[in-house]
Design a protein around this motif. Structure first.
Motif, PDB file in Angstrom:
ATOM      1  N   ARG A   1       6.784  -2.256 -10.497  1.00 26.31           N
ATOM      2  CA  ARG A   1       7.468  -2.919  -9.375  1.00 26.31           C
ATOM      3  C   ARG A   1       8.915  -3.238  -9.729  1.00 26.31           C
ATOM      4  O   ARG A   1       9.817  -3.087  -8.917  1.00 26.31           O
ATOM      5  N   HIS A   2       9.161  -3.637 -10.974  1.00 24.57           N
ATOM      6  CA  HIS A   2      10.527  -3.929 -11.412  1.00 24.57           C
ATOM      7  C   HIS A   2      11.324  -2.653 -11.694  1.00 24.57           C
ATOM      8  O   HIS A   2      12.541  -2.635 -11.516  1.00 24.57           O
ATOM      9  N   ALA A   3      10.643  -1.595 -12.123  1.00 23.96           N
ATOM     10  CA  ALA A   3      11.335  -0.353 -12.477  1.00 23.96           C
ATOM     11  C   ALA A   3      11.549   0.563 -11.281  1.00 23.96           C
ATOM     12  O   ALA A   3      12.428   1.433 -11.320  1.00 23.96           O
ATOM     13  N   ALA A   4      10.774   0.406 -10.219  1.00 20.37           N
ATOM     14  CA  ALA A   4      10.786   1.341  -9.084  1.00 20.37           C
ATOM     15  C   ALA A   4      12.155   1.555  -8.454  1.00 20.37           C
ATOM     16  O   ALA A   4      12.485   2.687  -8.102  1.00 20.37           O
TER      17      ALA A   4
ATOM     18  N   LEU B   1       2.938   4.579  -7.338  1.00 17.27           N
ATOM     19  CA  LEU B   1       2.214   4.466  -8.603  1.00 17.27           C
ATOM     20  C   LEU B   1       0.717   4.592  -8.395  1.00 17.27           C
ATOM     21  O   LEU B   1       0.156   4.030  -7.451  1.00 17.27           O
ATOM     22  N   GLY B   2       0.083   5.301  -9.308  1.00 17.66           N
ATOM     23  CA  GLY B   2      -1.360   5.338  -9.419  1.00 17.66           C
ATOM     24  C   GLY B   2      -1.714   4.982 -10.858  1.00 17.66           C
ATOM     25  O   GLY B   2      -1.031   5.429 -11.787  1.00 17.66           O
TER      26      GLY B   2
ATOM     27  N   ARG C   1       0.824  -1.210   0.000  1.00 15.32           N
ATOM     28  CA  ARG C   1       0.000   0.000   0.000  1.00 15.32           C
ATOM     29  C   ARG C   1       0.856   1.257   0.000  1.00 15.32           C
ATOM     30  O   ARG C   1       0.467   2.283  -0.548  1.00 15.32           O
ATOM     31  N   SER C   2       2.049   1.174   0.590  1.00 12.40           N
ATOM     32  CA  SER C   2       2.919   2.356   0.644  1.00 12.40           C
ATOM     33  C   SER C   2       3.474   2.717  -0.734  1.00 12.40           C
ATOM     34  O   SER C   2       4.010   3.807  -0.907  1.00 12.40           O
ATOM     35  N   ALA C   3       3.357   1.826  -1.697  1.00 15.78           N
ATOM     36  CA  ALA C   3       3.849   2.089  -3.052  1.00 15.78           C
ATOM     37  C   ALA C   3       2.730   2.529  -3.990  1.00 15.78           C
ATOM     38  O   ALA C   3       2.941   2.639  -5.189  1.00 15.78           O
TER      39      ALA C   3
ATOM     40  N   VAL D   1       1.682   8.592 -12.163  1.00 10.89           N
ATOM     41  CA  VAL D   1       0.297   8.241 -12.485  1.00 10.89           C
ATOM     42  C   VAL D   1       0.227   7.855 -13.950  1.00 10.89           C
ATOM     43  O   VAL D   1       0.555   8.647 -14.833  1.00 10.89           O
ATOM     44  N   LEU D   2      -0.204   6.629 -14.197  1.00  8.45           N
ATOM     45  CA  LEU D   2      -0.397   6.128 -15.562  1.00  8.45           C
ATOM     46  C   LEU D   2      -1.865   6.262 -15.933  1.00  8.45           C
ATOM     47  O   LEU D   2      -2.738   5.840 -15.179  1.00  8.45           O
ATOM     48  N   VAL D   3      -2.120   6.846 -17.074  1.00  2.74           N
ATOM     49  CA  VAL D   3      -3.478   6.937 -17.605  1.00  2.74           C
ATOM     50  C   VAL D   3      -3.495   6.108 -18.878  1.00  2.74           C
ATOM     51  O   VAL D   3      -2.753   6.388 -19.825  1.00  2.74           O
TER      52      VAL D   3
END
Length: 153
Positions: free
Chosen positions: A81-84, A54-55, A15-17, A93-95
């Motif tokens: 998750r792999h790029a973070a 990320l959102g 949740r923190s990510a 935020v990805l749309v």
């Protein structure tokens, strides 16, 4: 009882990510820098403290079926998750666009993953954002030069 190896990698997305509050999304939209791809638009709002979060926004306009929208979200979280670890702390935020759903329906999930990787790889090249507006900040000397002459004679 199943025993887990503490050295084994975890595949969770804590949740923190994640961005969870609407105000966090709005701040990223308002203050963030944008990157555009074929299937996604990425808003990046860097901040020095914390971690990369990320959102993901996938509206019903992208696809009417929840199965497809959820698959887009899962793919985005997996790639993030792999790029973070290589990303600067901030809100991402990805749309999703309709092209993402079309690619998944065509069985081309690898192309969607690759585009996400390219977008996250381009993030370090973003210029830092200004305080707001398009005009440069005024300096005290510039303000004095524009002031009308005083009539102290």
């Amino acid at each position: 009882m199943i025993e887990t190896d503490p050295a084994a990698p975890t595949f969770s997305f804590p949740r923190s990510a994640r961005l969870r509050q609407p105000s966090e999304f709005q701040a990223a939209f308002a203050e963030g820098r944008r990157l555009h791809g074929t299937c996604f638009r990425l808003h990046v709002r860097p901040h020095p403290a914390g971690r990369a979060r990320l959102g993901v926004s996938v509206s019903r306009r992208v696809d009417l079926r929840a199965v497809v929208r959820n698959r887009i979200k899962r793919l985005a979280r997996e790639v993030f998750r792999h790029a973070a670890p290589g990303l600067a702390p901030g809100d991402y935020v990805l749309v999703a666009k309709r092209e993402a759903a079309a690619a998944l329906r065509a069985g081309n999930a690898a192309a969607v993953r690759e585009e996400l990787r390219r977008l996250f790889a381009r993030c370090p090249s973003l210029k830092p954002g200004e305080a707001g507006g398009t005009m440069p900040a005024s300096t005290p000397d510039a303000a004095d030069a524009l002031a009308p002459p005083s009539s102290d004679s």
